[in-house]
Design a protein around this motif. Structure first.
Motif, PDB file in Angstrom:
ATOM      1  N   GLN A   1       0.199  11.953  -8.386  1.00 25.68           N
ATOM      2  CA  GLN A   1       0.888  10.840  -8.579  1.00 25.68           C
ATOM      3  C   GLN A   1       1.825  10.249  -7.615  1.00 25.68           C
ATOM      4  N   LEU A   2       2.724  11.347  -7.223  1.00 28.22           N
ATOM      5  CA  LEU A   2       3.900  11.203  -6.399  1.00 28.22           C
ATOM      6  C   LEU A   2       3.127  10.768  -4.832  1.00 28.22           C
ATOM      7  N   GLU A   3       2.490  11.631  -4.795  1.00 33.88           N
ATOM      8  CA  GLU A   3       1.605  11.550  -3.265  1.00 33.88           C
ATOM      9  C   GLU A   3       1.016  10.110  -3.084  1.00 33.88           C
ATOM     10  N   GLN A   4       0.407   9.784  -4.402  1.00 32.78           N
ATOM     11  CA  GLN A   4      -0.220   8.430  -4.158  1.00 32.78           C
ATOM     12  C   GLN A   4       0.771   7.112  -3.825  1.00 32.78           C
ATOM     13  N   ILE A   5       2.009   7.420  -4.181  1.00 32.08           N
ATOM     14  CA  ILE A   5       3.030   6.510  -4.053  1.00 32.08           C
ATOM     15  C   ILE A   5       3.780   6.615  -2.742  1.00 32.08           C
ATOM     16  N   VAL A   6       3.716   7.923  -2.233  1.00 29.90           N
ATOM     17  CA  VAL A   6       4.379   7.989  -1.085  1.00 29.90           C
ATOM     18  C   VAL A   6       3.606   8.111   0.172  1.00 29.90           C
ATOM     19  N   HIS A   7       2.322   8.678   0.254  1.00 29.80           N
ATOM     20  CA  HIS A   7       1.509   8.874   1.557  1.00 29.80           C
ATOM     21  C   HIS A   7       1.266   7.379   1.816  1.00 29.80           C
ATOM     22  N   PRO A   8       1.095   6.421   1.257  1.00 32.08           N
ATOM     23  CA  PRO A   8       0.599   5.036   2.024  1.00 32.08           C
ATOM     24  C   PRO A   8       1.979   4.393   2.940  1.00 32.08           C
ATOM     25  N   MET A   9       3.196   4.770   2.287  1.00 28.83           N
ATOM     26  CA  MET A   9       4.218   4.313   2.864  1.00 28.83           C
ATOM     27  C   MET A   9       4.651   5.260   4.160  1.00 28.83           C
ATOM     28  N   LEU A  10       4.336   6.335   3.966  1.00 26.40           N
ATOM     29  CA  LEU A  10       4.464   7.184   5.047  1.00 26.40           C
ATOM     30  C   LEU A  10       3.634   6.946   6.221  1.00 26.40           C
ATOM     31  N   GLY A  11       2.198   6.666   5.682  1.00 22.69           N
ATOM     32  CA  GLY A  11       1.297   6.330   6.620  1.00 22.69           C
ATOM     33  C   GLY A  11       1.841   5.199   7.677  1.00 22.69           C
ATOM     34  N   ALA A  12       2.448   4.034   6.818  1.00 26.77           N
ATOM     35  CA  ALA A  12       2.870   2.866   7.547  1.00 26.77           C
ATOM     36  C   ALA A  12       4.073   3.274   8.424  1.00 26.77           C
ATOM     37  N   SER A  13       4.810   4.037   8.211  1.00 26.03           N
ATOM     38  CA  SER A  13       5.918   4.527   9.028  1.00 26.03           C
ATOM     39  C   SER A  13       5.486   5.209  10.098  1.00 26.03           C
ATOM     40  N   ARG A  14       4.170   5.862   9.889  1.00 21.03           N
ATOM     41  CA  ARG A  14       4.055   6.619  11.176  1.00 21.03           C
ATOM     42  C   ARG A  14       3.260   5.656  12.142  1.00 21.03           C
ATOM     43  N   ARG A  15       2.406   4.761  11.537  1.00 22.42           N
ATOM     44  CA  ARG A  15       1.721   3.830  12.511  1.00 22.42           C
ATOM     45  C   ARG A  15       2.847   3.224  13.317  1.00 22.42           C
ATOM     46  N   LYS A  16       4.014   2.652  12.480  1.00 24.60           N
ATOM     47  CA  LYS A  16       5.094   1.924  13.191  1.00 24.60           C
ATOM     48  C   LYS A  16       5.670   2.554  14.551  1.00 24.60           C
ATOM     49  N   PHE A  17       5.819   4.089  14.204  1.00 22.69           N
ATOM     50  CA  PHE A  17       6.312   5.143  15.241  1.00 22.69           C
ATOM     51  C   PHE A  17       5.413   4.940  16.438  1.00 22.69           C
ATOM     52  N   PHE A  18       4.053   5.205  16.065  1.00 20.16           N
ATOM     53  CA  PHE A  18       3.156   5.131  17.140  1.00 20.16           C
ATOM     54  C   PHE A  18       3.282   3.891  17.895  1.00 20.16           C
ATOM     55  N   ALA A  19       3.085   2.837  17.378  1.00 15.39           N
ATOM     56  CA  ALA A  19       3.213   1.425  17.762  1.00 15.39           C
ATOM     57  C   ALA A  19       4.275   1.303  19.145  1.00 15.39           C
ATOM     58  N   ASP A  20       5.492   1.801  18.278  1.00 16.52           N
ATOM     59  CA  ASP A  20       6.903   1.731  19.168  1.00 16.52           C
ATOM     60  C   ASP A  20       6.638   2.661  20.460  1.00 16.52           C
ATOM     61  N   ALA A  21       5.859   3.792  20.229  1.00 18.46           N
ATOM     62  CA  ALA A  21       5.883   4.858  21.321  1.00 18.46           C
ATOM     63  C   ALA A  21       4.791   4.333  22.254  1.00 18.46           C
ATOM     64  N   GLU A  22       3.759   3.591  21.893  1.00 14.24           N
ATOM     65  CA  GLU A  22       2.863   3.055  22.843  1.00 14.24           C
ATOM     66  C   GLU A  22       3.580   1.916  23.701  1.00 14.24           C
TER      67      GLU A  22
END
Length: 199
Positions: free
Chosen positions: A78-99
């Motif tokens: 249940q905790l992973e279902q809350i946190v993982h989508p938010m982590l995914g979004a923060s990782r995508r932002k990191f990739f976009a900034d690096a690109e």
């Protein structure tokens, strides 16, 4: 852009190696730090709703949360279902900034890379390693855990020998910072010539 996955068991020198990659001008995404940030803000209301009494002043109390979920696989899920989508979004932002910054290489610092199948999402894996004696000495010197707790953590992690076998690069942190800096330079020169491998 090449994605390097950086991993290593507790006390191997992974955090220091991540800092040296950053010092070499490489954008580094620290998965643990990203979780800390979420716990101090965005994720706190949802975690409080799911696990009442585990936050204070809008921040997750990590000890209370850990005590609530540690022996309950359904709660962990249940905790992973809350946190993982938010982590995914923060990782995508990191990739976009690096690109956007035209970074040729980025590093994902993920402690449980192999344990979570993360090696499929990177182009090459860097494993940070040292001798078992030095590992033990470093962790116990922090004064935050005893031998029993350390043994329990090590038992849960993929064995170091196995990680080394599966790595594209092994960084040995036994001999101080300068050899690590040199190894990082070699890795960065090598990784840009490698084919993209992530699925």
């Amino acid at each position: 852009m090449r994605i390097l996955g950086l991993t290593g068991s507790i006390g191997m020198g992974k955090s220091t190696t991540a800092k040296l990659f950053a010092e070499a001008g490489v954008p580094v995404y620290d998965a643990d730090a990203a979780v800390h940030q979420l716990y101090e803000g965005e994720a706190a209301p949802a975690i409080e709703a799911a696990f009442p009494g585990t936050t204070a002043n809008g921040k997750v109390d990590r000890q209370k949360l850990s005590a609530r979920v540690v022996h309950d696989p359904a709660a962990i899920k249940q905790l992973e279902q809350i946190v993982h989508p938010m982590l995914g979004a923060s990782r995508r932002k990191f990739f976009a900034d690096a690109e956007a910054a035209n970074a040729p290489v980025v590093v994902l610092d993920i402690p449980l890379l192999f344990e979570t199948g993360g090696e499929k999402r990177v182009d090459a894996v860097v494993v940070v390693s040292t001798s078992p004696e030095l590992q033990r000495e470093r962790v116990l010197a922090r004064g935050t855990m005893d031998e029993a707790k350390l043994d329990a953590i090590i038992a849960k992690q993929t064995p170091d020998a196995e990680k080394r076998k599966r790595a594209d690069f092994v960084v040995d942190t036994s001999h101080g910072l300068e050899p690590v800096r040199a190894q990082i330079k070699d890795i960065l020169a090598e990784v840009v010539k490698m084919p993209q491998r992530r699925s």
